[in-house]
Design a protein around this motif. Structure first.
Motif, mmCIF file in Angstrom:
data_model
loop_
_atom_site.group_PDB
_atom_site.id
_atom_site.type_symbol
_atom_site.label_atom_id
_atom_site.label_comp_id
_atom_site.label_asym_id
_atom_site.label_seq_id
_atom_site.Cartn_x
_atom_site.Cartn_y
_atom_site.Cartn_z
ATOM 1 N N THR A 86 38.133 21.409 -5.933
ATOM 2 C CA THR A 86 37.558 21.697 -7.260
ATOM 3 C C THR A 86 38.685 22.074 -8.214
ATOM 4 O OG1 THR A 86 37.202 24.017 -6.654
ATOM 5 C CG2 THR A 86 35.327 22.532 -6.383
ATOM 6 N N LEU A 87 38.437 21.903 -9.504
ATOM 7 C CA LEU A 87 39.435 22.297 -10.497
ATOM 8 C C LEU A 87 39.619 23.814 -10.451
ATOM 9 C CD1 LEU A 87 38.358 20.197 -13.641
ATOM 10 C CD2 LEU A 87 40.175 19.663 -12.025
ATOM 11 N N PRO A 88 40.856 24.315 -10.460
ATOM 12 C CA PRO A 88 41.068 25.763 -10.547
ATOM 13 C C PRO A 88 40.408 26.315 -11.805
ATOM 14 C CG PRO A 88 43.130 24.607 -10.085
ATOM 15 C CD PRO A 88 42.111 23.567 -10.422
ATOM 16 N N PRO A 89 40.006 27.583 -11.812
ATOM 17 C CA PRO A 89 39.277 28.146 -12.950
ATOM 18 C C PRO A 89 39.934 27.915 -14.312
ATOM 19 C CG PRO A 89 39.312 29.708 -11.144
ATOM 20 C CD PRO A 89 40.171 28.563 -10.716
ATOM 21 N N ASN A 90 41.259 28.131 -14.382
ATOM 22 C CA ASN A 90 41.921 27.968 -15.683
ATOM 23 C C ASN A 90 41.945 26.507 -16.123
ATOM 24 O OD1 ASN A 90 43.704 27.402 -13.565
ATOM 25 N ND2 ASN A 90 45.521 27.915 -14.763
ATOM 26 N N VAL A 91 42.125 25.595 -15.143
ATOM 27 C CA VAL A 91 42.143 24.161 -15.477
ATOM 28 C C VAL A 91 40.750 23.704 -15.885
ATOM 29 C CG1 VAL A 91 42.589 21.830 -14.584
ATOM 30 C CG2 VAL A 91 44.071 23.730 -13.907
ATOM 31 N N SER A 92 39.733 24.143 -15.151
ATOM 32 C CA SER A 92 38.351 23.774 -15.472
ATOM 33 C C SER A 92 37.959 24.267 -16.862
ATOM 34 C CB SER A 92 37.405 24.362 -14.428
ATOM 35 O OG SER A 92 36.093 23.949 -14.675
ATOM 36 N N ALA A 93 38.323 25.506 -17.164
ATOM 37 C CA ALA A 93 38.017 26.058 -18.491
ATOM 38 C C ALA A 93 38.724 25.267 -19.579
ATOM 39 C CB ALA A 93 38.433 27.530 -18.550
ATOM 40 N N ALA A 94 39.974 24.873 -19.325
ATOM 41 C CA ALA A 94 40.741 24.119 -20.322
ATOM 42 C C ALA A 94 40.153 22.724 -20.529
ATOM 43 C CB ALA A 94 42.204 24.016 -19.891
ATOM 44 N N VAL A 95 39.869 22.023 -19.423
ATOM 45 C CA VAL A 95 39.331 20.656 -19.513
ATOM 46 C C VAL A 95 37.976 20.654 -20.230
ATOM 47 C CG1 VAL A 95 38.394 18.744 -18.143
ATOM 48 C CG2 VAL A 95 40.607 19.725 -17.558
ATOM 49 N N ASN A 96 37.125 21.633 -19.887
ATOM 50 C CA ASN A 96 35.800 21.700 -20.508
ATOM 51 C C ASN A 96 35.843 22.205 -21.941
ATOM 52 O OD1 ASN A 96 33.663 20.860 -18.640
ATOM 53 N ND2 ASN A 96 34.471 22.454 -17.315
ATOM 54 N N GLY A 97 36.773 23.101 -22.256
ATOM 55 C CA GLY A 97 36.738 23.783 -23.547
ATOM 56 C C GLY A 97 37.730 23.347 -24.592
ATOM 57 N N VAL A 98 38.777 22.588 -24.186
ATOM 58 C CA VAL A 98 39.851 22.284 -25.144
ATOM 59 C C VAL A 98 39.369 21.392 -26.295
ATOM 60 C CG1 VAL A 98 40.798 20.222 -23.978
ATOM 61 C CG2 VAL A 98 42.316 21.721 -25.289
ATOM 62 N N ALA B 77 47.322 18.338 -18.006
ATOM 63 C CA ALA B 77 47.933 18.773 -19.275
ATOM 64 C C ALA B 77 47.846 17.662 -20.321
ATOM 65 C CB ALA B 77 49.392 19.176 -19.049
ATOM 66 N N THR B 78 48.126 16.415 -19.887
ATOM 67 C CA THR B 78 48.037 15.267 -20.806
ATOM 68 C C THR B 78 46.602 15.053 -21.257
ATOM 69 O OG1 THR B 78 49.780 14.264 -19.481
ATOM 70 C CG2 THR B 78 48.751 12.859 -21.117
ATOM 71 N N LEU B 79 45.671 15.149 -20.307
ATOM 72 C CA LEU B 79 44.245 14.998 -20.633
ATOM 73 C C LEU B 79 43.822 16.053 -21.660
ATOM 74 C CD1 LEU B 79 41.414 13.777 -20.148
ATOM 75 C CD2 LEU B 79 41.168 15.318 -18.203
ATOM 76 N N CYS B 80 44.214 17.295 -21.444
ATOM 77 C CA CYS B 80 43.853 18.379 -22.367
ATOM 78 C C CYS B 80 44.453 18.162 -23.748
ATOM 79 C CB CYS B 80 44.284 19.734 -21.808
ATOM 80 S SG CYS B 80 43.267 20.290 -20.430
ATOM 81 N N PHE B 81 45.689 17.642 -23.790
ATOM 82 C CA PHE B 81 46.350 17.379 -25.076
ATOM 83 C C PHE B 81 45.529 16.376 -25.895
ATOM 84 C CE2 PHE B 81 49.126 14.652 -27.651
ATOM 85 C CZ PHE B 81 49.735 15.596 -28.477
ATOM 86 N N PHE B 82 45.174 15.265 -25.262
ATOM 87 C CA PHE B 82 44.428 14.233 -25.996
ATOM 88 C C PHE B 82 42.983 14.656 -26.268
ATOM 89 C CE2 PHE B 82 47.818 11.381 -24.273
ATOM 90 C CZ PHE B 82 48.338 11.020 -25.511
ATOM 91 N N ARG B 83 42.391 15.452 -25.376
ATOM 92 C CA ARG B 83 41.030 15.962 -25.622
ATOM 93 C C ARG B 83 41.016 16.907 -26.824
ATOM 94 N NH1 ARG B 83 36.337 14.157 -23.752
ATOM 95 N NH2 ARG B 83 35.508 16.265 -23.659
ATOM 96 N N PHE B 84 42.092 17.661 -27.016
ATOM 97 C CA PHE B 84 42.168 18.546 -28.184
ATOM 98 C C PHE B 84 42.127 17.720 -29.469
ATOM 99 C CE2 PHE B 84 44.473 20.520 -31.660
ATOM 100 C CZ PHE B 84 43.878 21.778 -31.733
ATOM 101 N N TRP B 85 42.960 16.682 -29.545
ATOM 102 C CA TRP B 85 43.017 15.867 -30.777
ATOM 103 C C TRP B 85 41.780 14.994 -30.940
ATOM 104 C CZ3 TRP B 85 45.789 17.578 -34.437
ATOM 105 C CH2 TRP B 85 46.940 18.322 -34.145
ATOM 106 N N LEU B 86 41.162 14.617 -29.830
ATOM 107 C CA LEU B 86 39.855 13.941 -29.906
ATOM 108 C C LEU B 86 38.853 14.881 -30.570
ATOM 109 C CD1 LEU B 86 37.836 11.674 -29.070
ATOM 110 C CD2 LEU B 86 37.562 12.877 -26.895
ATOM 111 N N GLY B 87 38.844 16.134 -30.124
ATOM 112 C CA GLY B 87 37.967 17.148 -30.717
ATOM 113 C C GLY B 87 38.261 17.363 -32.189
ATOM 114 N N PHE B 88 39.531 17.302 -32.558
ATOM 115 C CA PHE B 88 39.926 17.486 -33.958
ATOM 116 C C PHE B 88 39.281 16.419 -34.847
ATOM 117 C CE2 PHE B 88 43.059 17.476 -37.516
ATOM 118 C CZ PHE B 88 43.041 18.832 -37.819
ATOM 119 N N GLY B 89 39.298 15.173 -34.373
ATOM 120 C CA GLY B 89 38.655 14.078 -35.114
ATOM 121 C C GLY B 89 37.144 14.232 -35.146
ATOM 122 N N ILE B 90 36.553 14.615 -34.003
ATOM 123 C CA ILE B 90 35.106 14.840 -33.930
ATOM 124 C C ILE B 90 34.700 15.941 -34.912
ATOM 125 C CG2 ILE B 90 33.270 15.798 -32.452
ATOM 126 C CD1 ILE B 90 34.625 14.290 -30.098
#
Length: 532
Positions: free
Chosen positions: A64-76, A128-141
């Motif tokens: 499973t994703l570690p807690p900090n990674v899971s929180a980042a992937v879901n929340g970034v 880390a790469t996934l979170c980076f692009f998910r952040f900017w995806l969220g920025f556009g959304i």
């Protein structure tokens, strides 16, 4: 005494429902379809990411994703959305709605594709790469929220404006549904092409190498609907309210709307100048704004904040709740791709039975019942059903009662969508002045996303078992699902109370609500107390 309405704005207010209304709904709505798909599809694949990148040899349970990674992937993505709502909301009032509208869509297309192409030499670098692009995806959304709502409100007539804005937002439901259906199709195709045993039979073999493509394809598909609507979004003219009231170009406003409405409209440049001279020019941080719209902004921000704590924690963690009550089998009895299939199937059923119908009930009833009544009713029933799930929680975990749990859980979603999830989006686009409309909607929406972040990050930890030995790997002991649901019920009850700060805008023009057609004496009466 109220000033005269500009002919171009009056023409929009009294226009019969025409083809251009539906075109605007589809163009703006496809943005929201993409927003919902992109924001919620991550919850379908987080368990798969854990299996692929965090497999521990010899462990009794899948990785499973570690807690900090899971929180980042879901929340970034929510962090990016919050920033985008504030930035693009402000930019939409400065540069115009149309100029900014294309930027947000392009950002969504590029970052959806880039999210699926998140590569790295280690699991940490991929995440880390996934979170980076998910952040900017969220920025556009984030930019899509204030711009779509403002554009639709400024194009609509006053009789059916609520339904039109709600219809744009209702495309979210189809986006969530499409995410689940597409994930089911991809998981089924990969499962039949690459058969694998359950985890308890063969821990390593249960996650085939091709499973790494599954999550990437699901994330990248979100670029397609956004790309298809880019051309049409660029062809939309600027809204007449921005052009006339903010840019003060009466001729352009009349010309644009003459084409849209297919009728002759007088430009009235003298009247625009007169309105510009007489109209109060208070800013967002002025005492005047605080007196006239301060309570309104407090109402729209608090209700959206409280709603999104409950809404997003429920939506993002459906898979955990379904596992807890046994609706999805234990992880070690499935292979990696089968788990994606079952999670997607459960979320699709919830979307089909409650999420999508709830949105469209709002569309049909919002201009009959009014925004205030629907929001109040939604928060009330969300509170009732949440407590009905939480108080006898042990009863719902018994095998014979699981269908009842899912039915009650679905009803909380239904009344979120036939309730505050739609109305919190509609109202901020109607009650603020044109020059601050996009900014205020962005602030309200950003407050909501702050609530989503609280839900996404907080619920991960709160819902863990009270016994640390039974909590997910790496997590501290939580308060348990039952107490987490009780807490969410309390949040919904607070939302019910703060709804009394929100004014009713049913059947009124945007200028009536914001007081833009009134002189200073009349504006004194427009320092509106919330209307029930």
């Amino acid at each position: 005494m109220a000033g005269e309405q500009l002919q171009v704005l009056n023409a929009l207010d009294v226009a019969k429902t025409q083809w251009y209304h539906f075109t605007a709904i589809i163009i703006a709505g496809m943005g929201f379809f993409t927003d919902a798909y992109d924001l919620f599809c991550i919850s379908l694949v987080t368990k798969l990411l854990g299996r692929v990148y965090y497999h521990v040899e010899g462990a009794a349970k899948p990785g499973t994703l570690p807690p900090n990674v899971s929180a980042a992937v879901n929340g970034v993505a929510f962090c990016g959305t919050l920033a985008g709502q504030l930035f693009f909301g402000w930019l939409g009032d400065k540069l115009g709605r149309k100029k900014v509208y294309g930027m947000t869509l392009l950002m969504m297309v590029i970052c959806s594709i880039a999210s699926g192409l998140s590569f790295g030499s280690s699991s940490k670098s991929v995440m880390a790469t996934l979170c980076f692009f998910r952040f900017w995806l969220g920025f556009g959304i984030g930019g899509d929220y204030p711009l779509s709502a403002t554009i639709m409100s400024e194009y609509a007539n006053k009789k059916t404006r609520g339904a039109f804005i709600a219809a744009v937002f209702a495309m979210q439901g189809f986006g969530i549904l499409a995410g689940g259906i597409f994930a089911i199709i991809i998981a089924s195709a990969f499962n039949s092409a690459f058969e694998a045993p359950p985890y308890k039979v063969d821990p390593s073999g249960s996650t085939v190498p091709q499973a790494d493509y599954v999550w990437r394809i699901i994330l990248m598909f979100g670029a397609l609907p956004a790309l298809l609507t880019y051309y049409w979004r660029m062809k939309m003219p600027e809204t007449a309210r921005y052009t006339a009231l903010v840019a003060k170009d009466a001729k352009q406003a009349a010309s644009d709307m003459s084409k849209v409405l297919q009728m002759d409209i007088e430009a009235e440049p003298q009247k625009v100048e007169k309105i510009a001279e007489s109209k109060a020019k208070f800013g967002l941080f002025s005492r005047e704004f605080l007196q006239r719209h301060g309570l309104h902004l407090l109402g729209t921000t608090t209700t959206w904040f409280l709603l999104d704590i409950a809404f997003y924690s429920q939506n993002l963690f459906q898979k955990d709740i379904f596992s807890a009550i046994g609706w999805i089998p234990p992880a070690n009895t499935m292979n990696a791709i089968d788990e994606v299939f079952r999670i997607s199937r459960a979320q699709t059923l919830i979307a089909l039975c409650s999420t999508v119908p709830g949105y469209w009930f709002t569309v049909f009833f919002i201009d009959k019942m009014g925004r205030f009544a629907i929001q109040l009713m939604g928060f009330f029933f969300m509170t009732v059903f949440m407590f009905a799930l939480a108080i006898p929680y042990d009863h719902w975990t018994h095998k014979d009662n699981r269908i009842g749990f899912v039915a009650m859980y679905s009803l909380t979603f239904f009344f979120a969508n036939f309730g505050p999830n739609a109305t919190t989006f509609v109202v901020p686009a109607e009650i603020f002045p044109a020059r601050l409309r996009s900014t205020c909607h962005g602030i309200s929406a950003a407050s909501g996303k702050l609530g989503a972040i609280v839900g996404a990050f907080g619920f991960l930890y709160l819902a863990q078992n009270k016994d640390k030995a039974k909590a997910d790997a790496g997590y501290p002991a939580g308060i348990g699902v039952k107490n987490a649901l009780l807490l969410l019920g309390g949040v919904n009850a607070l939302g019910f109370l703060f709804t009394f700060l929100v004014p009713e805008s049913k059947g009124k023009s945007l200028e009536e609500m914001s007081g833009e057609n009134e002189d200073d004496a009349a504006q004194g009466d427009n320092r509106t107390a919330p209307v029930a």
